[in-house]
Scaffold this motif. Structure first.
Motif, PDB file in Angstrom:
ATOM      1  N   ILE A  96      35.248  41.610  43.818  1.00 25.34           N
ATOM      2  CA  ILE A  96      35.677  40.962  42.572  1.00 25.34           C
ATOM      3  C   ILE A  96      34.469  40.399  41.820  1.00 25.34           C
ATOM      4  O   ILE A  96      34.342  40.563  40.602  1.00 25.34           O
ATOM      5  N   SER A 127      36.611  45.580  33.742  1.00 24.78           N
ATOM      6  CA  SER A 127      37.955  45.006  33.775  1.00 24.78           C
ATOM      7  C   SER A 127      38.921  45.899  33.027  1.00 24.78           C
ATOM      8  O   SER A 127      38.514  46.773  32.251  1.00 24.78           O
ATOM      9  N   GLY A 134      41.322  47.453  42.296  1.00 20.40           N
ATOM     10  CA  GLY A 134      41.435  46.742  43.559  1.00 20.40           C
ATOM     11  C   GLY A 134      41.926  47.627  44.687  1.00 20.40           C
ATOM     12  O   GLY A 134      41.837  47.242  45.860  1.00 20.40           O
ATOM     13  N   TYR A 162      44.184  37.797  46.769  1.00 18.99           N
ATOM     14  CA  TYR A 162      43.570  37.823  45.441  1.00 18.99           C
ATOM     15  C   TYR A 162      44.523  38.331  44.357  1.00 18.99           C
ATOM     16  O   TYR A 162      44.280  38.108  43.176  1.00 18.99           O
ATOM     17  N   GLN A 188      43.541  37.723  40.564  1.00 12.37           N
ATOM     18  CA  GLN A 188      42.104  37.770  40.346  1.00 12.37           C
ATOM     19  C   GLN A 188      41.618  39.208  40.236  1.00 12.37           C
ATOM     20  O   GLN A 188      40.494  39.457  39.812  1.00 12.37           O
ATOM     21  N   ILE A 189      42.494  40.135  40.649  1.00 14.73           N
ATOM     22  CA  ILE A 189      42.183  41.557  40.547  1.00 14.73           C
ATOM     23  C   ILE A 189      43.485  42.339  40.579  1.00 14.73           C
ATOM     24  O   ILE A 189      44.461  41.913  41.199  1.00 14.73           O
TER      25      ILE A 189
END
Length: 423
Positions: free
Chosen positions: A46, A55, A77, A296, A302-303
Motif C-alpha cells: 500500500i 490508484s 490489492g 486493509y 486502504q486498498i
C-alpha cells in the motif's frame, strides 16, 4: 518445499519432522502464514502504491455515494491476495499433487488476466479496462484446461459410494475398492445424491461416457466463468467480496477435508477422492489471505482488490468445487454471487426489451444488487421508471450492507453443509 525437506529429515529420525505429514498441521500453518504475509506485505504494498500515485480512478458518484472519500485509494490489492496464497502453498504443499497444481495454475492464470484489466484502467486511464471478450476468453480457457485435465489425467480418480447395507439398524456406506475415473457429482437434497453426467446423456448409447466427459468439461467452463464473474460483480463495497469469499472458502475446506477422508466420506455418503487433502492446505491459505486482506480492505478501505483479486477469487472457488465434485452446490453456497449476476442480467435485458418499445424502464434502483441498497433517490435517473423504486425504503451505509451480506453468506454456507445430511 518445506514439506519435502522435513519428510527427508524424517528418515534420519529428526525430532518433530514427522509432524509435517499431518494435513491438519500443514493447513493451520498455511492459514497462519498467509495471514502474516497478507498483513506484512499488504502494508508495504500500500505504501509503495501510494508513493508512486498508483490508484483507481475516481468512482462514479451516481453509483457510489461514498466514492469521494475513496479518491486516491490504491487498487490491485489482488496481488497481496495472490502472494499470500502462493507462498504458503509452495512452502507447505505437496507439489506433485495434480489438484494443487491445478489450483496454483488457476490462481496465476486469472491473477494475470485481472492484472491486465487493472493495468489498462490505471495506466492507460481507460475505465472500461480489458475488453469483455478477452476476459471471457481467459475464463473459458482456464475452465477448458481444468476440465480437460480432470478428464485425461490418470491421477484424477475417486472411489464411488456404491451401496448401503443395514448393520445394527444403521446405514453403512461402502465405497468401491478401486479408485476409478468418475463422472458423478453431488446434488443437494436427494437421498442417493449423486448425478452421473453420462446418465444424463444415456440416450447416446455407447457414446454416453465420452459425451458425459464433454458435458463435464462444458460444465467446468460454465462454473469457472460464472463464479469468477459473480465474484467480480460482488466486489463493489469495502470488504464485501473478501468477507464473502472467506466464508465460502471455509465451507469448501470442510467439503474438501471430508472428501479426502474415507471414513468421513462414508459417513456423509459422498465420494472419497484420494489425494484431495492438499486442497485443504490451499484453502487454508486462501481463507487466511482473505481475512488478512480485510485488515486493509474493511471500511474505509486502504486498498481495493481490483479485478486482479476478484477474478482470481471466483476462479479459485469454481475450480475447487469442480475438483471435489460439488459444483452443483454452488448456486446455494455462492448464492450472493448468483444473485449479483442475476440482478445485472435482469436489469440489462429488461431495459433493452422496454427500450425497443420506446420506454425506459428499469427493475432495480441499481445493479449489481448491493448498489440498490445504497442508491439515493437524488441519484436515480429521472428519465427512467423503476419497478422496484420504493425498495428498499431507505438507503443504508455500505458497512451495514457488507455485514448483512456476510451474514447471508454464512447462512447459505451452513445450509450447503447441512445438505450432506438432509436428503
Amino acid at each position: 518445499m518445506l514439506y519435502y525437506l522435513f519428510r527427508f529429515l524424517e528418515q534420519y529420525d529428526i525430532p518433530g519432522a514427522h509432524i509435517w505429514s499431518y494435513i491438519s498441521f500443514r493447513s493451520l500453518l498455511a492459514l497462519i502464514l498467509s495471514l502474516m504475509i497478507s498483513a506484512w506485505f499488504g502494508e508495504y504494498f500500500i505504501k509503495w502504491m501510494k508513493r508512486h500515485n498508483i490508484s483507481e480512478t475516481a468512482r462514479d458518484p451516481s453509483i457510489d455515494p461514498f466514492g469521494v472519500e475513496k479518491k486516491g485509494v490504491p487498487t490491485m490489492g489482488g496481488i497481496i491476495i495472490i502472494v499470500s496464497i502462493l507462498v504458503p502453498v509452495l512452502l507447505l504443499g505437496r507439489m506433485r499433487n495434480i489438484y494443487l497444481l491445478l489450483m496454483i495454475f488457476t490462481t496465476v492464470w486469472l491473477g494475470f488476466l485481472g492484472f491486465m484489466d487493472d493495468y489498462i484502467k490505471i495506466f492507460r486511464k481507460n475505465k472500461e479496462g480489458l475488453k469483455g471478450i478477452y476476459k471471457i476468453i481467459g475464463q473459458v480457457s482456464i475452465g477448458f484446461i481444468v476440465g480437460l485435465t480432470l478428464w485425461l489425467s490418470p491421477d484424477v480418480v475417486v472411489r464411488e459410494n456404491i451401496s448401503q447395507q443395514q448393520q445394527n439398524q444403521e446405514m453403512v456406506v461402502k465405497h468401491k475398492p478401486v479408485a476409478v475415473k468418475s463422472l458423478q457429482t453431488t446434488i443437494p437434497f436427494i437421498k442417493n445424491h449423486n448425478l452421473n453426467y453420462s446418465e444424463v446423456l444415456s440416450f447416446l448409447g455407447e457414446y454416453k461416457v465420452a459425451a458425459g466427459w464433454v458435458l463435464f468439461v462444458l460444465m467446468t467452463i460454465f462454473v469457472v466463468t460464472a463464479v469468477s464473474n459473480g465474484a467480480n460483480l460482488n466486489d463493489g463495497m469495502d470488504g464485501m467480496c473478501a468477507g464473502n469469499s472467506a466464508i465460502i472458502g471455509v465451507a469448501l475446506l470442510i467439503f474438501a477435508y471430508i472428501s479426502s477422508h474415507i471414513i468421513y466420506a462414508a459417513y456423509f455418503d459422498i465420494m472419497y477422492i484420494p489425494e484431495s487433502q492438499e486442497l485443504v492446505v490451499f484453502l487454508s491459505a486462501f481463507i487466511g489471505a482473505m481475512i488478512g486482506f480485510l485488515w486493509y480492505n474493511a471500511f474505509p478501505a486502504q486498498i481495493f482488490m481490483g479485478d486482479t483479486g476478484s477474478l482470481t477469487i471466483g476462479g479459485i472457488i469454481g475450480v475447487c468445487a469442480v475438483i471435489i465434485h460439488k459444483e452443483l452446490m454452488l448456486p446455494v453456497l455462492c448464492g450472493i454471487f448468483f444473485i449479483e449476476s442475476l440482478s445485472v442480467i435482469i436489469q440489462t435485458q429488461w431495459f433493452k426489451l422496454q427500450k425497443r418499445k420506446g420506454k425506459r424502464v428499469r427493475v432495480f434502483r441499481a445493479t449489481p444488487i448491493h448498489d440498490t441498497f445504497r442508491k439515493l433517490d437524488s441519484q436515480l435517473d429521472q428519465t427512467s421508471t423503476y419497478i422496484l423504486k420504493s425498495w428498499p425504503h431507505r438507503p443504508f451505509h455500505e458497512s451495514k450492507i457488507t455485514i448483512r451480506f456476510w451474514i447471508t453468506t454464512i447462512i447459505l454456507a451452513a445450509l450447503t453443509i447441512i445438505t450432506l445430511k438432509v436428503r
